[in-house]
Design a protein around this motif. Sequence first.
Motif, PDB file in Angstrom:
ATOM      1  N   HIS A  53       0.843  -1.197   0.000  1.00 36.70           N
ATOM      2  CA  HIS A  53       0.000   0.000   0.000  1.00 36.70           C
ATOM      3  C   HIS A  53       0.879   1.248   0.000  1.00 36.70           C
ATOM      4  CE1 HIS A  53      -2.689  -3.166   1.323  1.00 36.70           C
ATOM      5  NE2 HIS A  53      -3.726  -2.370   1.141  1.00 36.70           N
ATOM      6  N   VAL A  54       0.621   2.135  -0.941  1.00 35.13           N
ATOM      7  CA  VAL A  54       1.383   3.385  -1.064  1.00 35.13           C
ATOM      8  C   VAL A  54       0.424   4.563  -1.077  1.00 35.13           C
ATOM      9  CG1 VAL A  54       3.333   2.325  -2.247  1.00 35.13           C
ATOM     10  CG2 VAL A  54       1.400   3.178  -3.588  1.00 35.13           C
ATOM     11  N   ALA A  55       0.975   5.764  -0.933  1.00 32.68           N
ATOM     12  CA  ALA A  55       0.136   6.953  -0.804  1.00 32.68           C
ATOM     13  C   ALA A  55      -0.130   7.660  -2.121  1.00 32.68           C
ATOM     14  CB  ALA A  55       0.769   7.929   0.188  1.00 32.68           C
ATOM     15  N   SER A  56       0.617   7.306  -3.169  1.00 36.79           N
ATOM     16  CA  SER A  56       0.481   8.044  -4.425  1.00 36.79           C
ATOM     17  C   SER A  56       1.012   7.231  -5.594  1.00 36.79           C
ATOM     18  CB  SER A  56       1.252   9.366  -4.346  1.00 36.79           C
ATOM     19  OG  SER A  56       2.647   9.105  -4.239  1.00 36.79           O
ATOM     20  N   LEU A  57       0.664   7.663  -6.796  1.00 34.48           N
ATOM     21  CA  LEU A  57       1.210   7.047  -8.004  1.00 34.48           C
ATOM     22  C   LEU A  57       2.727   7.207  -8.036  1.00 34.48           C
ATOM     23  CD1 LEU A  57       1.053   5.801 -10.845  1.00 34.48           C
ATOM     24  CD2 LEU A  57       0.503   8.084 -11.717  1.00 34.48           C
ATOM     25  N   GLN A 120       2.661   9.328   7.103  1.00 36.99           N
ATOM     26  CA  GLN A 120       3.388   9.681   8.318  1.00 36.99           C
ATOM     27  C   GLN A 120       4.481   8.667   8.658  1.00 36.99           C
ATOM     28  OE1 GLN A 120       0.884  10.947  11.655  1.00 36.99           O
ATOM     29  NE2 GLN A 120      -0.723  11.556  10.212  1.00 36.99           N
ATOM     30  N   SER A 121       4.289   7.410   8.240  1.00 38.20           N
ATOM     31  CA  SER A 121       5.321   6.401   8.487  1.00 38.20           C
ATOM     32  C   SER A 121       6.517   6.602   7.564  1.00 38.20           C
ATOM     33  CB  SER A 121       4.757   4.989   8.282  1.00 38.20           C
ATOM     34  OG  SER A 121       3.728   4.710   9.210  1.00 38.20           O
ATOM     35  N   GLY A 122       6.263   7.183   6.396  1.00 37.42           N
ATOM     36  CA  GLY A 122       7.347   7.459   5.456  1.00 37.42           C
ATOM     37  C   GLY A 122       7.827   6.249   4.677  1.00 37.42           C
ATOM     38  N   VAL A 123       7.050   5.142   4.725  1.00 41.23           N
ATOM     39  CA  VAL A 123       7.416   3.919   4.010  1.00 41.23           C
ATOM     40  C   VAL A 123       6.156   3.289   3.419  1.00 41.23           C
ATOM     41  CG1 VAL A 123       9.443   3.390   5.428  1.00 41.23           C
ATOM     42  CG2 VAL A 123       7.183   2.515   6.116  1.00 41.23           C
ATOM     43  N   PRO A 124       6.306   2.522   2.337  1.00 44.03           N
ATOM     44  CA  PRO A 124       5.159   1.741   1.867  1.00 44.03           C
ATOM     45  C   PRO A 124       4.824   0.678   2.906  1.00 44.03           C
ATOM     46  CG  PRO A 124       7.143   1.100   0.704  1.00 44.03           C
ATOM     47  CD  PRO A 124       7.512   2.297   1.519  1.00 44.03           C
ATOM     48  N   ILE A 125       3.555   0.316   2.982  1.00 47.42           N
ATOM     49  CA  ILE A 125       3.121  -0.652   3.989  1.00 47.42           C
ATOM     50  C   ILE A 125       2.568  -1.900   3.307  1.00 47.42           C
ATOM     51  CG2 ILE A 125       1.474  -1.099   5.852  1.00 47.42           C
ATOM     52  CD1 ILE A 125       1.782   1.789   6.704  1.00 47.42           C
ATOM     53  N   ALA A 126       3.200  -3.033   3.588  1.00 47.82           N
ATOM     54  CA  ALA A 126       2.706  -4.320   3.093  1.00 47.82           C
ATOM     55  C   ALA A 126       1.578  -4.763   3.998  1.00 47.82           C
ATOM     56  CB  ALA A 126       3.828  -5.346   3.091  1.00 47.82           C
ATOM     57  N   ALA A 127       0.438  -5.123   3.405  1.00 50.22           N
ATOM     58  CA  ALA A 127      -0.703  -5.469   4.249  1.00 50.22           C
ATOM     59  C   ALA A 127      -1.699  -6.369   3.529  1.00 50.22           C
ATOM     60  CB  ALA A 127      -1.418  -4.201   4.723  1.00 50.22           C
TER      61      ALA A 127
END
Length: 308
Positions: A53-57, A120-127
């Motif tokens: 999961h990422v915040a942007s393209l 806010q975490s500053g990293v992509p999140i695997a989920a």
Amino acid sequence: MIAEAVKLIQAGELVAFPTETVYGLGANAFNEEACLKIYQAKGRPSNNPLIVHVASLEQAEELAIFNKEAYLLSKLWPGPLTMVLPRRNSSRLAECVTAGLSTVAIRVPAHRVARDLIIQSGVPIAAPSANKSGYLSPTSHRHVKAGFKSESVFVIDSETTTKYGLESTIIDLSTSVPTILRFGFITPQIIEQIIDRQVEIATKSSAIKAPGMMYTHYAPKTPIRINAISLEEGEIGLNFGGSKLNSKGSLNLSPTGDLAIAAANLFSYLHTLDDYARVNSLQRIAIAPIPNESIGLAINDRLIRATF
């Protein structure tokens, strides 16, 4: 609560958070040890990749190689669409996230809490979904807490509930023919209209390249019977439209026959009926026929996998 969750993600711990689809069980996608905790907590097979999961393209482009179709479909982001794309060699993604494959499953969630957590975490999140492997996906923090009583998982109690109630559609764009790996709210017809070409549908024998492809999946603890016309002894009913599976405790996914509403209610209602059946010593959940069209494809996909 977000601030605490951010610290835990950065420290390599697990955080369960809401998305617009279902609750996810997240870890820093760059941290191999943290992501392995996801597999351990869920009891998940190691050959089953995780969605990043990422915040942007722009953040997605740092991890995956986009082609023409991927850029066209990125118009659906933020939203319930996951794309499987070639993984960039420079991505720094943990090896277990992609299960050793040369591809990565990636999406931009629309839920405000999920996006805030990523930013806010500053990293992509695997989920993946925040449930035990093979069990019903969670649509509320209560489902997550019930499933992970013994594990060290921080759960974000969100007032904003999941909107769709089903996992994202997954489209594989890493090969010459776009292929649907998992049905969801973004239907094949929507995708075909956007990319102006036909898509294929993965089969039971297709290689596992993304979550949701395991044939046994999404099952309540109570056995289910699908396409039920009437109730048998020891059953509780899950209706759709005007079906007559009526008993004490029975529910209706959508009395008006709205497939979108039915999909949004599916996992939540199955959780409720599963609990009711076990408390009242019922043997099975009988589920009325669901039209196998549009969003009904996703509903039936989940139900068929839950019967095995």
